[in-house]
Scaffold this motif. Sequence first.
Motif, PDB file in Angstrom:
ATOM      1  N   VAL A  69     -21.135 -13.744 -24.812  1.00  0.00           N
ATOM      2  CA  VAL A  69     -22.049 -13.137 -23.854  1.00  0.00           C
ATOM      3  C   VAL A  69     -23.343 -12.837 -24.590  1.00  0.00           C
ATOM      4  N   MET A  70     -24.453 -13.324 -24.076  1.00  0.00           N
ATOM      5  CA  MET A  70     -25.751 -12.954 -24.650  1.00  0.00           C
ATOM      6  C   MET A  70     -26.137 -11.589 -24.110  1.00  0.00           C
ATOM      7  N   TRP A  71     -26.311 -10.640 -25.019  1.00  0.00           N
ATOM      8  CA  TRP A  71     -26.701  -9.289 -24.626  1.00  0.00           C
ATOM      9  C   TRP A  71     -28.208  -9.143 -24.806  1.00  0.00           C
ATOM     10  N   ASP A  72     -28.861  -8.766 -23.719  1.00  0.00           N
ATOM     11  CA  ASP A  72     -30.313  -8.757 -23.618  1.00  0.00           C
ATOM     12  C   ASP A  72     -30.833 -10.180 -23.834  1.00  0.00           C
TER      13      ASP A  72
ATOM     14  N   GLY B 293     -21.923 -16.092 -20.418  1.00  0.00           N
ATOM     15  CA  GLY B 293     -22.727 -15.287 -19.509  1.00  0.00           C
ATOM     16  C   GLY B 293     -23.846 -14.602 -20.264  1.00  0.00           C
ATOM     17  N   ILE B 294     -24.711 -13.951 -19.509  1.00  0.00           N
ATOM     18  CA  ILE B 294     -25.838 -13.195 -20.054  1.00  0.00           C
ATOM     19  C   ILE B 294     -25.845 -11.841 -19.359  1.00  0.00           C
ATOM     20  N   ALA B 295     -25.962 -10.781 -20.119  1.00  0.00           N
ATOM     21  CA  ALA B 295     -26.021  -9.432 -19.553  1.00  0.00           C
ATOM     22  C   ALA B 295     -27.230  -8.724 -20.145  1.00  0.00           C
ATOM     23  N   ILE B 296     -27.985  -8.036 -19.291  1.00  0.00           N
ATOM     24  CA  ILE B 296     -29.274  -7.495 -19.723  1.00  0.00           C
ATOM     25  C   ILE B 296     -29.363  -6.017 -19.380  1.00  0.00           C
ATOM     26  N   SER B 297     -29.856  -5.246 -20.340  1.00  0.00           N
ATOM     27  CA  SER B 297     -29.849  -3.790 -20.213  1.00  0.00           C
ATOM     28  C   SER B 297     -30.841  -3.286 -19.180  1.00  0.00           C
ATOM     29  N   HIS B 298     -32.040  -3.892 -19.109  1.00  0.00           N
ATOM     30  CA  HIS B 298     -33.060  -3.395 -18.184  1.00  0.00           C
ATOM     31  C   HIS B 298     -34.227  -4.378 -18.146  1.00  0.00           C
ATOM     32  N   PRO B 299     -35.187  -4.205 -17.245  1.00  0.00           N
ATOM     33  CA  PRO B 299     -36.213  -5.230 -17.014  1.00  0.00           C
ATOM     34  C   PRO B 299     -37.085  -5.595 -18.210  1.00  0.00           C
ATOM     35  N   HIS B 300     -37.232  -4.737 -19.201  1.00  0.00           N
ATOM     36  CA  HIS B 300     -38.051  -5.082 -20.360  1.00  0.00           C
ATOM     37  C   HIS B 300     -37.422  -6.187 -21.199  1.00  0.00           C
ATOM     38  N   TYR B 301     -36.174  -6.551 -20.885  1.00  0.00           N
ATOM     39  CA  TYR B 301     -35.467  -7.608 -21.616  1.00  0.00           C
ATOM     40  C   TYR B 301     -35.101  -8.797 -20.730  1.00  0.00           C
ATOM     41  N   TYR B 302     -35.682  -8.915 -19.556  1.00  0.00           N
ATOM     42  CA  TYR B 302     -35.336 -10.043 -18.702  1.00  0.00           C
ATOM     43  C   TYR B 302     -35.771 -11.370 -19.318  1.00  0.00           C
ATOM     44  N   GLY B 303     -36.959 -11.408 -19.899  1.00  0.00           N
ATOM     45  CA  GLY B 303     -37.397 -12.578 -20.642  1.00  0.00           C
ATOM     46  C   GLY B 303     -37.200 -13.884 -19.900  1.00  0.00           C
ATOM     47  N   ALA B 304     -36.705 -14.891 -20.628  1.00  0.00           N
ATOM     48  CA  ALA B 304     -36.489 -16.230 -20.072  1.00  0.00           C
ATOM     49  C   ALA B 304     -35.029 -16.396 -19.659  1.00  0.00           C
ATOM     50  N   LEU B 305     -34.527 -15.451 -18.882  1.00  0.00           N
ATOM     51  CA  LEU B 305     -33.109 -15.461 -18.510  1.00  0.00           C
ATOM     52  C   LEU B 305     -32.717 -16.738 -17.786  1.00  0.00           C
ATOM     53  N   ALA B 306     -33.605 -17.254 -16.933  1.00  0.00           N
ATOM     54  CA  ALA B 306     -33.274 -18.469 -16.179  1.00  0.00           C
ATOM     55  C   ALA B 306     -33.152 -19.675 -17.105  1.00  0.00           C
TER      56      ALA B 306
END
Length: 267
Positions: free
Chosen positions: A85-88, A109-122
Amino acid sequence: MPLWTCETCGAQFPDTGNPPASCPICEDERQYVNWKGQAFLTRDALAERHRLVWRDDLGLTGIALEPSFAIGQRALLVPDGGGYVMWDCIPLATPEAVAHVKSLGGLTGIAISHPHYYGALADWSEAFGGVPVYLHADDRQWVTRPHPSIVHWTGDQHRISDDVLLLRTGGHFAGATMLHDARGADGKGALLTGDIAQVTMDRRFVSFMYSYPNYMPLNAPAVRRIAAAVAPLAFDRIYGAWWGRNIASGAKAAFSASVERYIAAIA
């Protein structure tokens, strides 16, 4: 048409002929618009100016941009079955970095803590066949590049696997999330906090802020809610938001002491 990345927070925006007029994440009071004004880079320009590096961070593989970009995001790979799992997330996915992660076992999967780490999630999701990206639904409004891989989970917990659990703690954002890895720290448990609970420079405590760049502290009720969400979990280690900002052992006691210290300081 190019995809655009905000220079200040690293969020990626859809492909359009011209850059966005503004970045809502940066215009929010928890972030800021750069002194030189709002600026965006195309994905290709970002890749020309920066490269991705990976290294060990207290037993987990971390990935980040070099030279540092936006808020200096780094992602961590948390073992999950045969993959990770990629965290942030980070603002760029290069062929070399994707190949390296695939050589390790790939992403589940990818799990992200909050919007400042959304980055290039797609981009990261697509590179691994559209793996799910877990974002809490309370932060849905901050998604700058909608994508079918996004799972807007609800409630206070979301289990990804037997060992990996997401917790909505709130605080920094309404949907602010931490990740608990039951197998982390040699089976003693690890808590990945991002900067929802920021590991301090001495790496003995954590602290809490509503806005880091604007020096706005978090209130006591919010901190108590975070503490209550974490209390049932077993963990001996905390992984913070930046390289090396981790509490290697005794982390649960350090977390509890940090809550008491913080609330006493703002009383």
